[in-house]
Enzyme design. Structure first.
Site, PDB file in Angstrom:
ATOM      1  N   GLN A 282       2.337  10.532 -12.262  1.00 21.08           N
ATOM      2  CA  GLN A 282       2.794   9.790 -13.451  1.00 21.08           C
ATOM      3  C   GLN A 282       1.757   8.767 -13.898  1.00 21.08           C
ATOM      4  O   GLN A 282       1.584   8.510 -15.091  1.00 21.08           O
ATOM      5  CB  GLN A 282       4.124   9.086 -13.174  1.00 21.08           C
ATOM      6  CG  GLN A 282       5.278  10.039 -12.939  1.00 21.08           C
ATOM      7  CD  GLN A 282       5.429  11.029 -14.076  1.00 21.08           C
ATOM      8  OE1 GLN A 282       5.529  10.630 -15.231  1.00 21.08           O
ATOM      9  NE2 GLN A 282       5.415  12.305 -13.750  1.00 21.08           N
ATOM     10  N   GLU A 283       1.058   8.168 -12.929  1.00 20.21           N
ATOM     11  CA  GLU A 283      -0.001   7.207 -13.277  1.00 20.21           C
ATOM     12  C   GLU A 283      -1.028   7.877 -14.186  1.00 20.21           C
ATOM     13  O   GLU A 283      -1.494   7.294 -15.170  1.00 20.21           O
ATOM     14  CB  GLU A 283      -0.694   6.693 -12.006  1.00 20.21           C
ATOM     15  CG  GLU A 283       0.201   5.863 -11.107  1.00 20.21           C
ATOM     16  CD  GLU A 283      -0.546   5.285  -9.920  1.00 20.21           C
ATOM     17  OE1 GLU A 283      -1.705   4.869 -10.071  1.00 20.21           O
ATOM     18  OE2 GLU A 283       0.024   5.244  -8.810  1.00 20.21           O
TER      19      GLU A 283
ATOM     20  N   ARG B 240      -8.994  -6.116  -5.471  1.00 14.57           N
ATOM     21  CA  ARG B 240      -9.335  -7.540  -5.338  1.00 14.57           C
ATOM     22  C   ARG B 240      -8.567  -8.312  -6.401  1.00 14.57           C
ATOM     23  O   ARG B 240      -8.356  -7.800  -7.504  1.00 14.57           O
ATOM     24  CB  ARG B 240     -10.829  -7.775  -5.569  1.00 14.57           C
ATOM     25  CG  ARG B 240     -11.712  -7.373  -4.409  1.00 14.57           C
ATOM     26  CD  ARG B 240     -13.096  -7.975  -4.600  1.00 14.57           C
ATOM     27  NE  ARG B 240     -13.045  -9.429  -4.647  1.00 14.57           N
ATOM     28  CZ  ARG B 240     -13.074 -10.219  -3.570  1.00 14.57           C
ATOM     29  NH1 ARG B 240     -13.168  -9.688  -2.377  1.00 14.57           N
ATOM     30  NH2 ARG B 240     -13.019 -11.532  -3.691  1.00 14.57           N
ATOM     31  N   ILE B 241      -8.186  -9.535  -6.053  1.00 13.58           N
ATOM     32  CA  ILE B 241      -7.503 -10.372  -7.033  1.00 13.58           C
ATOM     33  C   ILE B 241      -8.548 -11.165  -7.791  1.00 13.58           C
ATOM     34  O   ILE B 241      -9.450 -11.765  -7.195  1.00 13.58           O
ATOM     35  CB  ILE B 241      -6.474 -11.277  -6.334  1.00 13.58           C
ATOM     36  CG1 ILE B 241      -5.356 -10.395  -5.757  1.00 13.58           C
ATOM     37  CG2 ILE B 241      -5.897 -12.294  -7.317  1.00 13.58           C
ATOM     38  CD1 ILE B 241      -4.413 -11.110  -4.839  1.00 13.58           C
TER      39      ILE B 241
ATOM     40  N   HIS C 277      -0.151  -0.131 -11.510  1.00  8.47           N
ATOM     41  CA  HIS C 277       0.413  -0.468 -10.196  1.00  8.47           C
ATOM     42  C   HIS C 277       1.498   0.560  -9.851  1.00  8.47           C
ATOM     43  O   HIS C 277       2.337   0.886 -10.696  1.00  8.47           O
ATOM     44  CB  HIS C 277       1.015  -1.881 -10.246  1.00  8.47           C
ATOM     45  CG  HIS C 277       1.535  -2.332  -8.927  1.00  8.47           C
ATOM     46  ND1 HIS C 277       0.717  -2.766  -7.904  1.00  8.47           N
ATOM     47  CD2 HIS C 277       2.801  -2.388  -8.441  1.00  8.47           C
ATOM     48  CE1 HIS C 277       1.457  -3.079  -6.855  1.00  8.47           C
ATOM     49  NE2 HIS C 277       2.723  -2.862  -7.155  1.00  8.47           N
TER      50      HIS C 277
HETATM   51  C1  GAR Z   1      -3.173   3.942  -7.425  1.00 11.40           C
HETATM   52  O1  GAR Z   1      -1.938   4.361  -6.910  1.00 11.40           O
HETATM   53  C2  GAR Z   1      -3.034   2.598  -8.111  1.00 11.40           C
HETATM   54  O2  GAR Z   1      -1.843   2.463  -8.825  1.00 11.40           O
HETATM   55  C3  GAR Z   1      -3.066   1.680  -6.913  1.00 11.40           C
HETATM   56  O3  GAR Z   1      -4.082   2.194  -6.104  1.00 11.40           O
HETATM   57  C4  GAR Z   1      -4.151   3.610  -6.290  1.00 11.40           C
HETATM   58  C5  GAR Z   1      -5.564   3.971  -6.665  1.00 11.40           C
HETATM   59  O4  GAR Z   1      -5.715   5.354  -6.723  1.00 11.40           O
HETATM   60  N1  GAR Z   1      -3.332   0.335  -7.320  1.00 11.40           N
HETATM   61  C6  GAR Z   1      -2.793  -0.720  -6.723  1.00 11.40           C
HETATM   62  O5  GAR Z   1      -2.042  -0.649  -5.781  1.00 11.40           O
HETATM   63  C7  GAR Z   1      -3.197  -2.054  -7.324  1.00 11.40           C
HETATM   64  N2  GAR Z   1      -2.302  -3.081  -6.948  1.00 11.40           N
HETATM   65  P1  GAR Z   1      -6.979   5.975  -7.441  1.00 11.40           P
HETATM   66  O6  GAR Z   1      -8.199   5.293  -6.820  1.00 11.40           O
HETATM   67  O7  GAR Z   1      -6.908   7.422  -7.058  1.00 11.40           O
HETATM   68  O8  GAR Z   1      -6.874   5.744  -8.911  1.00 11.40           O
END
Ligand code: GAR
Length: 206
Positions: free
Chosen positions: A177-178, A95-96, A113
């Site tokens: 990487q995240e 959500r924004i 992101h």
């Molecule tokens: C992740 O890839 C995150 O970077 C992306 O949603 C995914 C959530 O995964 N976020 C966005 O796109 C925000 N603009 P997760 O629920 O397994 O952490």
């Protein structure tokens, strides 16, 4: 008596693997913080289960219970102020957030992101990257401002894009990487190691 812990709120909408990475790094004492609350705008989000499994307070905030976006954002502000958190981590929160929310927690909201911002902000960044034909993509941790995925960049990590990739394989490579950079970015904030000057975030030397 230990010193006061740095308190996080994690906002989620989905599977919560980034939340899990933060939990794991805290439990392994690599990240010196505690998660005070996990908030989801999606009732079925598996992230809520992850919070419960680790004894973390979790809360579902239903947009449908509020007359408008401003009222929903205000409920979120109230919840977070009651927890007196030091940092709000958006982790797949879809959500924004409005101006009132951003102003209430100036400089205390970060997001992850799955693209190398400023490339491919918004929805489906991995698909956007594949369609654009880039040879490298990655992920970005940034401060949240009023724009969409536009705030000052804290950390990024790069992955190759292969000819054989589809959205799923690329997303998986980026997600790995995240899970590395998000806890590291939070720890930089815990240690008060970041200086922000206009768009530029720099790390203070030890
Ligand atoms: C992740 O890839 C995150 O970077 C992306 O949603 C995914 C959530 O995964 N976020 C966005 O796109 C925000 N603009 P997760 O629920 O397994 O952490």
């Amino acid at each position: 008596m230990g010193s006061k812990k740095f308190k996080l709120a994690v906002l989620v909408s989905g599977q919560g693997t980034n939340l899990q990475a933060l939990i794991d790094q805290i439990e392994q004492e690599v990240l010196a913080a505690e998660i005070s609350i996990v908030i989801s705008n999606v009732k079925e989000a598996f992230a809520l289960e992850r919070a419960k499994n680790h004894g973390i307070k979790s809360h579902f905030l239903d947009r449908k219970s509020y007359s408008g976006k401003a009222e929903f954002d205000q409920a979120l502000i109230d919840l977070l102020q009651a927890e007196a958190v030091d940092l709000i981590c958006l982790a797949g929160f879809m959500r924004i957030l409005g101006k009132a929310f951003i102003n209430s927690f100036a400089g205390k909201i970060i997001n992850i992101h799955p693209s190398l911002l400023p490339a491919f902000p918004g929805l489906h960044p991995q698909r956007q990257a594949l369609e654009h034909g880039v040879k490298f993509s990655g992920c970005t941790v940034h401060f949240v401002d009023e724009g969409v995925d536009s705030g000052p960049i804290i950390l990024q990590s790069v992955v190759p894009v292969y000819d054989s990739d589809d959205e799923e394989t690329l997303s998986r490579r980026i997600l790995e990487q995240e899970h590395d950079i998000y806890p590291r970015a939070v720890q930089l904030l815990v240690e008060d190691r970041l200086t922000v000057s206009e768009r530029k975030v720099t790390q203070k030397k030890n």
